[in-house]
Design a protein around this motif. Structure first.
Motif, PDB file in Angstrom:
ATOM      1  N   ARG A 148       0.846  -1.204   0.000  1.00 52.39           N
ATOM      2  CA  ARG A 148       0.000   0.000   0.000  1.00 52.39           C
ATOM      3  C   ARG A 148       0.875   1.246   0.000  1.00 52.39           C
ATOM      4  N   HIS A 149       0.549   2.148  -0.893  1.00 54.78           N
ATOM      5  CA  HIS A 149       1.296   3.406  -0.976  1.00 54.78           C
ATOM      6  C   HIS A 149       0.273   4.530  -0.910  1.00 54.78           C
ATOM      7  N   GLY A 150      -0.146   4.854   0.289  1.00 54.02           N
ATOM      8  CA  GLY A 150      -1.192   5.846   0.473  1.00 54.02           C
ATOM      9  C   GLY A 150      -2.014   5.522   1.700  1.00 54.02           C
ATOM     10  N   SER A 151      -3.117   6.216   1.860  1.00 52.28           N
ATOM     11  CA  SER A 151      -3.955   6.046   3.044  1.00 52.28           C
ATOM     12  C   SER A 151      -4.658   4.692   3.024  1.00 52.28           C
ATOM     13  N   PRO A 152      -4.898   4.091   4.203  1.00 55.26           N
ATOM     14  CA  PRO A 152      -5.609   2.812   4.255  1.00 55.26           C
ATOM     15  C   PRO A 152      -7.084   2.996   3.897  1.00 55.26           C
ATOM     16  N   HIS A 153      -7.673   1.955   3.342  1.00 57.05           N
ATOM     17  CA  HIS A 153      -9.103   1.977   3.041  1.00 57.05           C
ATOM     18  C   HIS A 153      -9.874   1.753   4.340  1.00 57.05           C
ATOM     19  N   SER A 154     -10.920   2.516   4.541  1.00 57.69           N
ATOM     20  CA  SER A 154     -11.634   2.482   5.820  1.00 57.69           C
ATOM     21  C   SER A 154     -12.314   1.147   6.099  1.00 57.69           C
ATOM     22  N   GLN A 155     -12.600   0.349   5.060  1.00 58.65           N
ATOM     23  CA  GLN A 155     -13.313  -0.911   5.250  1.00 58.65           C
ATOM     24  C   GLN A 155     -12.402  -2.124   5.213  1.00 58.65           C
ATOM     25  N   LEU A 156     -11.094  -1.874   5.133  1.00 55.80           N
ATOM     26  CA  LEU A 156     -10.142  -2.978   5.057  1.00 55.80           C
ATOM     27  C   LEU A 156      -9.244  -3.001   6.286  1.00 55.80           C
ATOM     28  N   ARG A 157      -8.747  -4.178   6.577  1.00 57.33           N
ATOM     29  CA  ARG A 157      -7.789  -4.362   7.671  1.00 57.33           C
ATOM     30  C   ARG A 157      -6.467  -4.818   7.064  1.00 57.33           C
ATOM     31  N   TYR A 158      -5.373  -4.280   7.556  1.00 60.44           N
ATOM     32  CA  TYR A 158      -4.055  -4.559   6.986  1.00 60.44           C
ATOM     33  C   TYR A 158      -3.154  -5.201   8.035  1.00 60.44           C
ATOM     34  N   ILE A 159      -2.512  -6.291   7.653  1.00 62.75           N
ATOM     35  CA  ILE A 159      -1.538  -6.961   8.517  1.00 62.75           C
ATOM     36  C   ILE A 159      -0.156  -6.686   7.937  1.00 62.75           C
ATOM     37  N   SER A 160       0.683  -6.019   8.695  1.00 59.12           N
ATOM     38  CA  SER A 160       2.021  -5.680   8.223  1.00 59.12           C
ATOM     39  C   SER A 160       2.901  -6.927   8.208  1.00 59.12           C
ATOM     40  N   LEU A 161       3.584  -7.163   7.088  1.00 52.12           N
ATOM     41  CA  LEU A 161       4.406  -8.366   6.940  1.00 52.12           C
ATOM     42  C   LEU A 161       5.905  -8.046   7.011  1.00 52.12           C
ATOM     43  N   PHE A 162       6.372  -7.174   6.127  1.00 53.85           N
ATOM     44  CA  PHE A 162       7.798  -6.835   6.131  1.00 53.85           C
ATOM     45  C   PHE A 162       7.998  -5.543   5.349  1.00 53.85           C
ATOM     46  N   GLU A 163       9.177  -4.957   5.523  1.00 51.03           N
ATOM     47  CA  GLU A 163       9.530  -3.750   4.780  1.00 51.03           C
ATOM     48  C   GLU A 163      10.561  -4.120   3.729  1.00 51.03           C
ATOM     49  N   VAL A 264       5.058  -4.169   2.833  1.00 48.61           N
ATOM     50  CA  VAL A 264       4.217  -5.197   2.226  1.00 48.61           C
ATOM     51  C   VAL A 264       3.232  -5.694   3.280  1.00 48.61           C
ATOM     52  N   GLU A 265       1.963  -5.767   2.903  1.00 48.96           N
ATOM     53  CA  GLU A 265       0.904  -6.095   3.854  1.00 48.96           C
ATOM     54  C   GLU A 265      -0.033  -7.159   3.278  1.00 48.96           C
ATOM     55  N   PHE A 266      -0.833  -7.730   4.177  1.00 47.59           N
ATOM     56  CA  PHE A 266      -1.909  -8.625   3.757  1.00 47.59           C
ATOM     57  C   PHE A 266      -3.213  -7.934   4.114  1.00 47.59           C
ATOM     58  N   ALA A 267      -4.050  -7.698   3.112  1.00 51.65           N
ATOM     59  CA  ALA A 267      -5.286  -6.940   3.301  1.00 51.65           C
ATOM     60  C   ALA A 267      -6.500  -7.851   3.235  1.00 51.65           C
ATOM     61  N   VAL A 268      -7.447  -7.639   4.139  1.00 50.47           N
ATOM     62  CA  VAL A 268      -8.722  -8.364   4.149  1.00 50.47           C
ATOM     63  C   VAL A 268      -9.823  -7.365   4.503  1.00 50.47           C
ATOM     64  N   VAL A 269     -11.062  -7.768   4.252  1.00 48.39           N
ATOM     65  CA  VAL A 269     -12.188  -6.941   4.668  1.00 48.39           C
ATOM     66  C   VAL A 269     -12.244  -6.924   6.196  1.00 48.39           C
ATOM     67  N   ASP A 270     -12.505  -5.781   6.758  1.00 51.98           N
ATOM     68  CA  ASP A 270     -12.495  -5.614   8.216  1.00 51.98           C
ATOM     69  C   ASP A 270     -13.809  -6.097   8.821  1.00 51.98           C
ATOM     70  N   HIS A 271     -13.958  -7.430   8.898  1.00 49.96           N
ATOM     71  CA  HIS A 271     -15.119  -8.043   9.531  1.00 49.96           C
ATOM     72  C   HIS A 271     -14.733  -8.507  10.936  1.00 49.96           C
ATOM     73  N   PRO A 272     -15.696  -8.539  11.868  1.00 46.47           N
ATOM     74  CA  PRO A 272     -15.388  -9.029  13.220  1.00 46.47           C
ATOM     75  C   PRO A 272     -14.899 -10.470  13.228  1.00 46.47           C
ATOM     76  N   GLN A 273     -15.437 -11.281  12.307  1.00 45.38           N
ATOM     77  CA  GLN A 273     -15.061 -12.691  12.267  1.00 45.38           C
ATOM     78  C   GLN A 273     -14.896 -13.131  10.824  1.00 45.38           C
ATOM     79  N   SER A 274     -13.739 -13.713  10.506  1.00 49.64           N
ATOM     80  CA  SER A 274     -13.470 -14.197   9.160  1.00 49.64           C
ATOM     81  C   SER A 274     -13.894 -15.655   9.034  1.00 49.64           C
ATOM     82  N   PRO A 275     -14.159 -16.131   7.817  1.00 53.43           N
ATOM     83  CA  PRO A 275     -14.429 -17.559   7.615  1.00 53.43           C
ATOM     84  C   PRO A 275     -13.265 -18.398   8.153  1.00 53.43           C
ATOM     85  N   PRO A 276     -13.532 -19.641   8.580  1.00 53.52           N
ATOM     86  CA  PRO A 276     -12.487 -20.455   9.221  1.00 53.52           C
ATOM     87  C   PRO A 276     -11.208 -20.593   8.403  1.00 53.52           C
ATOM     88  N   ALA A 277     -11.326 -20.877   7.110  1.00 47.43           N
ATOM     89  CA  ALA A 277     -10.126 -21.068   6.285  1.00 47.43           C
ATOM     90  C   ALA A 277      -9.310 -19.786   6.198  1.00 47.43           C
TER      91      ALA A 277
END
Length: 303
Positions: A148-163, A264-277
């Motif tokens: 990501r190069h810019g502001s985060p999306h308000s509906q997404l969650r980002y997990i930082s992996l490495f620089e 470098v990040e891993f982005a997902v939709v910011d839900h309270p609970q993700s599917p098991p997989a």
């Protein structure tokens, strides 16, 4: 006909005793007897002959036994599959990967995840930064490896992996080989292969404008593999993420004045609970030792 009738039939066929069959099925003997009678009525013939205390299976019952065993096997398979899917043991994940993220780092992570979760299949999709939010929010992809190069999306969650540092790539024997690091001003004086997917492309153009530099651009392309092949063939140099280097013969040096790096990040939709997989993948991505991968990638890229 229902699964219970099939189960009662098989228990009685194996024991030839109504009492023991009822005990195995955890039902009363009258309930089992009535279920067998209903099954016989439905099928239009007797499945068992009762002769006092003795019970024997009829020709009709014997001919249907294999089919009932197959039905019961399917019943167990359906239930086991349902449990596995519900728990996330069996699933298919669609993961977006930006084309600028090199395979060096993600291959080991995905391989170890698949070894731990062999029933979860992963399909990788080539995505651009702008397409990631709509693809995630629409459900077309479950997650995305991105820079990501810019502001985060308000509906997404980002997990930082490495620089990851940005480097200048060049062919063997180039004048940059004698430098430990290369200023951006020196890169601007070289014939250049322009990466249209570069996150820092706008900053580089602004740097040129601020310093009144007209760079000699040989080619522009969205294809990372084409760009690296052209650089290797001596067409020009290019700025790229360090771990995206695919050609092992390419040389590279870090950029200074200014230093450039990306997260470098891993982005997902910011839900309270993700599917098991997806939850399992998120856990794996978060706990993966990226420092080892970065070291191995750096060694592979420079070998």
């Amino acid at each position: 006909m229902d699964f219970n009738q099939v189960r009662y039939f098989l228990a009685l066929a194996n024991t030839l005793n109504f009492t023991r069959a009822a005990e195995q099925c955890y039902v009363s003997q009258p309930a089992l007897t009535q279920a067998i009678k209903r099954l016989e009525t439905e099928l239009g013939g007797e499945l068992f002959l009762r002769d006092g205390r003795h019970t024997r299976i009829t020709a009709l019952g014997q001919s249907l036994r294999g089919h009932f065993e197959q039905i019961d096997h399917t019943r167990h398979l359906v239930r086991a599959t349902a449990r596995a899917v519900t728990s996330g043991e069996i699933a298919e994940l669609n993961i977006g990967v930006m084309c600028t993220i090199g395979p060096w780092l993600i291959t080991e992570m995905l391989d170890t995840f698949q070894a731990q979760h062999p029933m979860i299949s992963i399909t990788l999709h080539d995505v651009t930064p702008a397409s990631i939010p709509p693809l995630l929010l629409s459900g077309a992809i479950d997650g995305a490896l991105c820079a990501r190069h810019g502001s985060p999306h308000s509906q997404l969650r980002y997990i930082s992996l490495f620089e990851e540092r940005m480097v200048v790539a060049f062919p063997p024997g180039h004048e940059f080989s004698n430098r430990a690091a290369v200023p951006l001003r020196a890169i601007a004086r070289q014939r250049y292969v322009d990466r249209l997917h570069c996150e820092f492309r706008q900053e580089i153009l602004q740097f040129h404008e601020a310093h009144d530099i007209q760079q000699d651009v040989a080619f522009r392309s969205q294809r990372e593999d084409w760009i690296q092949s052209m650089v290797l063939d001596g067409v020009g140099v290019s700025v790229m993420p360090q771990f995206s280097l695919l050609h092992t013969k390419l040389e590279h040096r870090p950029i200074i004045d200014p230093v450039m790096s990306r997260k470098v990040e891993f982005a997902v939709v910011d839900h309270p609970q993700s599917p098991p997989a997806l939850s399992e993948l998120l856990k794996h991505v978060s706990t993966h030792d990226w420092s080892v991968a970065q070291r191995d990638a750096s060694q592979s890229a420079s070998s």
